[in-house]
Design a protein around this motif. Structure first.
Motif, mmCIF file in Angstrom:
data_model
loop_
_atom_site.group_PDB
_atom_site.id
_atom_site.type_symbol
_atom_site.label_atom_id
_atom_site.label_comp_id
_atom_site.label_asym_id
_atom_site.label_seq_id
_atom_site.Cartn_x
_atom_site.Cartn_y
_atom_site.Cartn_z
ATOM 1 N N GLU A 41 24.112 -5.917 16.869
ATOM 2 C CA GLU A 41 23.314 -6.637 17.858
ATOM 3 C C GLU A 41 23.454 -8.148 17.678
ATOM 4 O O GLU A 41 23.559 -8.894 18.652
ATOM 5 C CB GLU A 41 21.851 -6.223 17.757
ATOM 6 N N GLU A 42 23.500 -8.590 16.426
ATOM 7 C CA GLU A 42 23.696 -10.017 16.160
ATOM 8 C C GLU A 42 25.052 -10.488 16.685
ATOM 9 O O GLU A 42 25.171 -11.585 17.229
ATOM 10 C CB GLU A 42 23.589 -10.293 14.663
ATOM 11 N N ILE A 72 31.317 -10.207 20.211
ATOM 12 C CA ILE A 72 31.853 -8.992 20.832
ATOM 13 C C ILE A 72 31.346 -8.889 22.262
ATOM 14 O O ILE A 72 30.320 -9.486 22.621
ATOM 15 C CB ILE A 72 31.462 -7.718 20.039
ATOM 16 N N SER A 73 32.071 -8.149 23.074
ATOM 17 C CA SER A 73 31.680 -7.971 24.476
ATOM 18 C C SER A 73 30.629 -6.875 24.595
ATOM 19 O O SER A 73 30.398 -6.109 23.661
ATOM 20 C CB SER A 73 32.910 -7.587 25.311
ATOM 21 N N GLU A 74 30.049 -6.796 25.779
ATOM 22 C CA GLU A 74 29.052 -5.775 26.064
ATOM 23 C C GLU A 74 29.667 -4.371 25.949
ATOM 24 O O GLU A 74 29.044 -3.452 25.427
ATOM 25 C CB GLU A 74 28.497 -5.991 27.477
ATOM 26 N N GLU A 75 30.911 -4.238 26.406
ATOM 27 C CA GLU A 75 31.600 -2.941 26.345
ATOM 28 C C GLU A 75 31.835 -2.527 24.891
ATOM 29 O O GLU A 75 31.630 -1.365 24.523
ATOM 30 C CB GLU A 75 32.929 -2.990 27.089
ATOM 31 N N GLU A 76 32.284 -3.467 24.070
ATOM 32 C CA GLU A 76 32.516 -3.184 22.647
ATOM 33 C C GLU A 76 31.204 -2.817 21.962
ATOM 34 O O GLU A 76 31.144 -1.895 21.147
ATOM 35 C CB GLU A 76 33.152 -4.398 21.954
ATOM 36 N N GLU A 109 27.895 1.009 19.381
ATOM 37 C CA GLU A 109 26.513 1.475 19.266
ATOM 38 C C GLU A 109 26.451 2.993 19.415
ATOM 39 O O GLU A 109 25.748 3.678 18.662
ATOM 40 C CB GLU A 109 25.631 0.809 20.324
ATOM 41 N N ASP A 110 27.207 3.528 20.385
ATOM 42 C CA ASP A 110 27.244 4.982 20.568
ATOM 43 C C ASP A 110 27.741 5.687 19.309
ATOM 44 O O ASP A 110 27.198 6.709 18.899
ATOM 45 C CB ASP A 110 28.135 5.357 21.757
ATOM 46 N N GLU A 111 28.787 5.132 18.679
ATOM 47 C CA GLU A 111 29.319 5.720 17.440
ATOM 48 C C GLU A 111 28.260 5.724 16.334
ATOM 49 O O GLU A 111 28.094 6.720 15.628
ATOM 50 C CB GLU A 111 30.552 4.948 16.968
ATOM 51 N N LEU A 112 27.556 4.603 16.194
ATOM 52 C CA LEU A 112 26.539 4.504 15.149
ATOM 53 C C LEU A 112 25.364 5.441 15.418
ATOM 54 O O LEU A 112 24.846 6.066 14.489
ATOM 55 C CB LEU A 112 26.058 3.052 15.018
#
Length: 85
Positions: A47-48, A55-59, A64-67
């Protein structure tokens, strides 16, 4: 094991010892990988990175999904009372 078996298998002792070490390292790596505190720290860091523009919003969404999947998997293992190895 009998004495004869131990003597005959003695040359393989380093291999058995190495295999044990590898299993221990893998078990510890999985414990850290699925530790909820570690995952939450990675989410905060992610998030930071998004807020600072690293990083981009897509990245961000992808990682985030992986985590979150890891966090969900960790919760499932803890509920089952089993370990990772």
């Amino acid at each position: 094991m009998g004495l004869l078996s131990q003597v005959l298998l003695l040359p393989f002792a380093p291999v058995r010892g190495s295999a044990w070490v590898i299993r221990q390292v893998m078990r510890e790596a999985e414990r850290i990988y699925y530790d909820p505190a570690t995952i939450r720290a990675e989410l905060a860091s992610l998030e930071e990175q998004l807020e600072s523009g690293e990083i981009s919003e897509e990245e961000f969404d992808r990682r985030e999904d992986e985590l979150l999947e890891r966090l969900e998997a960790a919760a499932g293992v803890q509920q089952g009372g089993g370990g990772f190895g």
